[in-house]
Write a protein that holds these residues in place. Sequence first.
Motif, PDB file in Angstrom:
ATOM      1  N   LEU A  18       0.830  -1.204   0.000  1.00  0.00           N
ATOM      2  CA  LEU A  18       0.000   0.000   0.000  1.00  0.00           C
ATOM      3  C   LEU A  18       0.862   1.249   0.000  1.00  0.00           C
ATOM      4  O   LEU A  18       1.775   1.394   0.812  1.00  0.00           O
ATOM      5  CB  LEU A  18      -0.900  -0.001   1.238  1.00  0.00           C
ATOM      6  CG  LEU A  18      -1.833   1.194   1.440  1.00  0.00           C
ATOM      7  CD1 LEU A  18      -2.833   1.310   0.296  1.00  0.00           C
ATOM      8  CD2 LEU A  18      -2.555   1.088   2.776  1.00  0.00           C
ATOM      9  N   VAL A  65      -4.891  -6.065   2.903  1.00  0.00           N
ATOM     10  CA  VAL A  65      -5.039  -4.822   2.149  1.00  0.00           C
ATOM     11  C   VAL A  65      -6.021  -5.050   0.995  1.00  0.00           C
ATOM     12  O   VAL A  65      -5.692  -5.680  -0.012  1.00  0.00           O
ATOM     13  CB  VAL A  65      -3.678  -4.325   1.615  1.00  0.00           C
ATOM     14  CG1 VAL A  65      -3.868  -3.029   0.828  1.00  0.00           C
ATOM     15  CG2 VAL A  65      -2.711  -4.108   2.764  1.00  0.00           C
ATOM     16  N   ILE A 109      -9.782  -1.302   3.840  1.00  0.00           N
ATOM     17  CA  ILE A 109      -9.426   0.114   3.791  1.00  0.00           C
ATOM     18  C   ILE A 109     -10.606   0.977   4.225  1.00  0.00           C
ATOM     19  O   ILE A 109     -10.456   1.927   5.009  1.00  0.00           O
ATOM     20  CB  ILE A 109      -8.948   0.489   2.375  1.00  0.00           C
ATOM     21  CG1 ILE A 109      -7.550  -0.083   2.135  1.00  0.00           C
ATOM     22  CG2 ILE A 109      -8.950   2.011   2.174  1.00  0.00           C
ATOM     23  CD1 ILE A 109      -7.050   0.057   0.719  1.00  0.00           C
ATOM     24  N   PHE A 131      -2.619   0.266  -4.336  1.00  0.00           N
ATOM     25  CA  PHE A 131      -2.195  -0.944  -3.644  1.00  0.00           C
ATOM     26  C   PHE A 131      -2.222  -2.108  -4.618  1.00  0.00           C
ATOM     27  O   PHE A 131      -3.003  -2.129  -5.579  1.00  0.00           O
ATOM     28  CB  PHE A 131      -3.039  -1.228  -2.395  1.00  0.00           C
ATOM     29  CG  PHE A 131      -4.522  -1.377  -2.596  1.00  0.00           C
ATOM     30  CD1 PHE A 131      -5.099  -2.633  -2.740  1.00  0.00           C
ATOM     31  CD2 PHE A 131      -5.353  -0.259  -2.599  1.00  0.00           C
ATOM     32  CE1 PHE A 131      -6.467  -2.775  -2.892  1.00  0.00           C
ATOM     33  CE2 PHE A 131      -6.728  -0.392  -2.748  1.00  0.00           C
ATOM     34  CZ  PHE A 131      -7.290  -1.662  -2.895  1.00  0.00           C
TER      35      PHE A 131
END
Length: 265
Positions: free
Chosen positions: A43, A76, A81, A111
């Motif tokens: 990220l 991620v 998020i 990302f």
Amino acid sequence: MAETKTHRVTVAQRPLLLSWAGATDLGRRREINQDAFLAEYPLFIVADGMGGHAGGEIASSSTVARLQAVVAAGEVNGPAIEKALELAVADIADHPETTDEGTGTTLTGVFLVGDGEDAHWVALNIGDSRVYLLRDDRLVQVTTDHSVVQELIAAGKLSPEEAEGHPYSNVITRAVGASELTAPDYVTLDVRAGDRFVICSDGLTKELTDYGIQHFLRANSDPAAGVDAMLAAALENGGRDNVTLIIVQIEDDSDSSSPPEDTSE
């Protein structure tokens, strides 16, 4: 001085080397740096805070801290998020120094999802910080600004040239803030060797044109060298705001006889 870090990935059975560097600077006219960034595989994001003397710093740092926890957890993705942003909004609202209802932060970045045939990039954006991509020697802006002038441009009421000097050029229409939760826009991109991303706050784009960004990318093959060169140019051109940027690039690693040490851990 920025420092280049690396991480190896495999996409479609091709060994690739991901490398990146980032930096932030107060600029020449601000008393406090309200920008923050995170550059930890997979990220890479920039946050540009706003609101009160310390409010912007609280918003950007709170958001980055919550996203850093997502990276540490190894989850991620979009839902993780967005959950982190929900927690960041609560952090901002509950902070004892947050008194301005306008406190908030932009958030933009990329990302990498997956490591194999299905690997792809996801760009995300809230506000007017930007992600650029240099692909096949052509620079494109991946994200769309959430700003008053961008809405006027999209409506055909303002030209890009007129937008540069517009009195509302700094007014954004979406942010991560104390008053509401806003989901990012997402753009999915394939992974290609040779791609180079620039993720930046508007402190860079106020001082460098797209042509200037492209020039420094072409002139500097190492991410740290590119970051340092763009940052120096932005300061030399006025440094009217905090300046933050990350360069991320991906290269074919199959012909490397002695690849660099993986520094992402």
